[in-house]
Design a protein around this motif. Structure first.
Motif, PDB file in Angstrom:
ATOM      1  N   ARG A  12      22.556  12.606  -3.375  1.00 31.89           N
ATOM      2  CA  ARG A  12      23.335  11.508  -3.962  1.00 31.89           C
ATOM      3  C   ARG A  12      22.768  10.160  -3.539  1.00 31.89           C
ATOM      4  O   ARG A  12      22.719   9.221  -4.336  1.00 31.89           O
ATOM      5  N   ILE A  13      22.309  10.077  -2.297  1.00 30.40           N
ATOM      6  CA  ILE A  13      21.713   8.831  -1.808  1.00 30.40           C
ATOM      7  C   ILE A  13      20.412   8.548  -2.552  1.00 30.40           C
ATOM      8  O   ILE A  13      20.144   7.417  -2.958  1.00 30.40           O
ATOM      9  N   VAL A  14      19.615   9.564  -2.744  1.00 30.32           N
ATOM     10  CA  VAL A  14      18.362   9.414  -3.478  1.00 30.32           C
ATOM     11  C   VAL A  14      18.647   8.936  -4.905  1.00 30.32           C
ATOM     12  O   VAL A  14      17.961   8.044  -5.427  1.00 30.32           O
ATOM     13  N   LYS A  15      19.675   9.471  -5.514  1.00 29.09           N
ATOM     14  CA  LYS A  15      20.038   9.090  -6.877  1.00 29.09           C
ATOM     15  C   LYS A  15      20.501   7.633  -6.933  1.00 29.09           C
ATOM     16  O   LYS A  15      20.127   6.887  -7.839  1.00 29.09           O
ATOM     17  N   ILE A  16      21.307   7.205  -5.963  1.00 28.37           N
ATOM     18  CA  ILE A  16      21.769   5.817  -5.904  1.00 28.37           C
ATOM     19  C   ILE A  16      20.579   4.884  -5.720  1.00 28.37           C
ATOM     20  O   ILE A  16      20.466   3.857  -6.399  1.00 28.37           O
ATOM     21  N   ALA A  17      19.676   5.232  -4.813  1.00 32.78           N
ATOM     22  CA  ALA A  17      18.497   4.403  -4.551  1.00 32.78           C
ATOM     23  C   ALA A  17      17.651   4.237  -5.810  1.00 32.78           C
ATOM     24  O   ALA A  17      17.216   3.130  -6.145  1.00 32.78           O
ATOM     25  N   ALA A  18      17.437   5.316  -6.519  1.00 26.46           N
ATOM     26  CA  ALA A  18      16.650   5.263  -7.754  1.00 26.46           C
ATOM     27  C   ALA A  18      17.350   4.416  -8.814  1.00 26.46           C
ATOM     28  O   ALA A  18      16.701   3.650  -9.540  1.00 26.46           O
ATOM     29  N   LYS A  19      18.657   4.525  -8.893  1.00 30.84           N
ATOM     30  CA  LYS A  19      19.418   3.747  -9.877  1.00 30.84           C
ATOM     31  C   LYS A  19      19.355   2.253  -9.552  1.00 30.84           C
ATOM     32  O   LYS A  19      19.218   1.425 -10.456  1.00 30.84           O
ATOM     33  N   LEU A  20      19.439   1.900  -8.273  1.00 36.06           N
ATOM     34  CA  LEU A  20      19.332   0.491  -7.883  1.00 36.06           C
ATOM     35  C   LEU A  20      17.982  -0.079  -8.304  1.00 36.06           C
ATOM     36  O   LEU A  20      17.902  -1.191  -8.838  1.00 36.06           O
ATOM     37  N   LYS A  21      16.928   0.678  -8.058  1.00 34.40           N
ATOM     38  CA  LYS A  21      15.590   0.225  -8.440  1.00 34.40           C
ATOM     39  C   LYS A  21      15.485   0.070  -9.956  1.00 34.40           C
ATOM     40  O   LYS A  21      14.938  -0.912 -10.452  1.00 34.40           O
ATOM     41  N   GLU A  22      16.021   1.019 -10.675  1.00 32.98           N
ATOM     42  CA  GLU A  22      15.998   0.972 -12.138  1.00 32.98           C
ATOM     43  C   GLU A  22      16.747  -0.266 -12.647  1.00 32.98           C
ATOM     44  O   GLU A  22      16.254  -0.982 -13.528  1.00 32.98           O
ATOM     45  N   MET A  23      17.935  -0.537 -12.098  1.00 37.24           N
ATOM     46  CA  MET A  23      18.723  -1.692 -12.540  1.00 37.24           C
ATOM     47  C   MET A  23      18.012  -3.003 -12.211  1.00 37.24           C
ATOM     48  O   MET A  23      18.045  -3.942 -13.011  1.00 37.24           O
ATOM     49  N   ARG A  24      17.360  -3.056 -11.054  1.00 36.29           N
ATOM     50  CA  ARG A  24      16.599  -4.262 -10.690  1.00 36.29           C
ATOM     51  C   ARG A  24      15.505  -4.510 -11.716  1.00 36.29           C
ATOM     52  O   ARG A  24      15.328  -5.627 -12.217  1.00 36.29           O
ATOM     53  N   LYS A  25      14.776  -3.467 -12.068  1.00 37.39           N
ATOM     54  CA  LYS A  25      13.688  -3.608 -13.032  1.00 37.39           C
ATOM     55  C   LYS A  25      14.209  -3.984 -14.416  1.00 37.39           C
ATOM     56  O   LYS A  25      13.571  -4.750 -15.133  1.00 37.39           O
ATOM     57  N   GLU A  26      15.378  -3.465 -14.791  1.00 39.38           N
ATOM     58  CA  GLU A  26      15.977  -3.814 -16.077  1.00 39.38           C
ATOM     59  C   GLU A  26      16.323  -5.297 -16.150  1.00 39.38           C
ATOM     60  O   GLU A  26      16.353  -5.882 -17.225  1.00 39.38           O
ATOM     61  N   LYS A  27      16.585  -5.900 -15.009  1.00 37.05           N
ATOM     62  CA  LYS A  27      16.864  -7.333 -14.943  1.00 37.05           C
ATOM     63  C   LYS A  27      15.581  -8.157 -14.941  1.00 37.05           C
ATOM     64  O   LYS A  27      15.617  -9.377 -14.880  1.00 37.05           O
ATOM     65  N   GLY A  28      14.430  -7.487 -14.987  1.00 37.56           N
ATOM     66  CA  GLY A  28      13.153  -8.176 -15.089  1.00 37.56           C
ATOM     67  C   GLY A  28      12.462  -8.464 -13.766  1.00 37.56           C
ATOM     68  O   GLY A  28      11.469  -9.192 -13.737  1.00 37.56           O
ATOM     69  N   TYR A  29      12.946  -7.892 -12.685  1.00 40.72           N
ATOM     70  CA  TYR A  29      12.331  -8.102 -11.376  1.00 40.72           C
ATOM     71  C   TYR A  29      11.330  -6.991 -11.088  1.00 40.72           C
ATOM     72  O   TYR A  29      11.692  -5.819 -11.083  1.00 40.72           O
ATOM     73  N   ARG A  30      10.091  -7.381 -10.842  1.00 42.65           N
ATOM     74  CA  ARG A  30       9.045  -6.396 -10.552  1.00 42.65           C
ATOM     75  C   ARG A  30       9.111  -5.910  -9.122  1.00 42.65           C
ATOM     76  O   ARG A  30       8.695  -4.802  -8.813  1.00 42.65           O
ATOM     77  N   ASN A  31       9.575  -6.752  -8.200  1.00 42.10           N
ATOM     78  CA  ASN A  31       9.645  -6.331  -6.802  1.00 42.10           C
ATOM     79  C   ASN A  31      10.995  -6.694  -6.199  1.00 42.10           C
ATOM     80  O   ASN A  31      11.685  -7.593  -6.678  1.00 42.10           O
ATOM     81  N   TYR A  32      11.340  -5.971  -5.162  1.00 36.75           N
ATOM     82  CA  TYR A  32      12.675  -6.101  -4.577  1.00 36.75           C
ATOM     83  C   TYR A  32      12.889  -7.408  -3.834  1.00 36.75           C
ATOM     84  O   TYR A  32      13.999  -7.925  -3.796  1.00 36.75           O
ATOM     85  N   ASP A  33      11.828  -7.975  -3.260  1.00 36.40           N
ATOM     86  CA  ASP A  33      12.048  -9.152  -2.425  1.00 36.40           C
ATOM     87  C   ASP A  33      12.486 -10.372  -3.219  1.00 36.40           C
ATOM     88  O   ASP A  33      13.358 -11.119  -2.784  1.00 36.40           O
ATOM     89  N   VAL A  34      11.944 -10.576  -4.400  1.00 38.05           N
ATOM     90  CA  VAL A  34      12.372 -11.701  -5.242  1.00 38.05           C
ATOM     91  C   VAL A  34      13.805 -11.469  -5.719  1.00 38.05           C
ATOM     92  O   VAL A  34      14.628 -12.395  -5.719  1.00 38.05           O
ATOM     93  N   PHE A  35      14.102 -10.246  -6.102  1.00 37.56           N
ATOM     94  CA  PHE A  35      15.466  -9.914  -6.519  1.00 37.56           C
ATOM     95  C   PHE A  35      16.453 -10.209  -5.394  1.00 37.56           C
ATOM     96  O   PHE A  35      17.488 -10.848  -5.615  1.00 37.56           O
TER      97      PHE A  35
END
Length: 71
Positions: A12-35
């Motif tokens: 479940r944690i792995v799934k949440i982590a993947a979803k967070l990354k997916e949502m960040r990318k959908e907002k147009g952020y290529r990397n986590y630090d700028v987001f």
């Protein structure tokens, strides 16, 4: 060298982590630090979230607000 077996992450944690990354990318952020910077979230905490590490409820609530999702 540490030979202690590493604890595997809860699926479940792995799934949440993947979803967070997916949502960040959908907002147009290529990397986590700028987001994280743009949304007033600790870069370290956000990186941990996308990696499936433990994080605080406070950080989870910030992410919820950014993505306008309910829990």
């Amino acid at each position: 060298m540490d030979k202690t077996p590493k604890k595997s992450l809860d699926k479940r944690i792995v799934k949440i982590a993947a979803k967070l990354k997916e949502m960040r990318k959908e907002k147009g952020y290529r990397n986590y630090d700028v987001f994280a910077w743009d949304n007033d979230i600790s870069r370290t905490n956000y990186q941990r979230m996308e990696s499936g590490c433990n994080f605080t409820i406070e950080t989870l609530l910030k992410i919820r607000d950014v993505h306008k999702i309910s829990l």
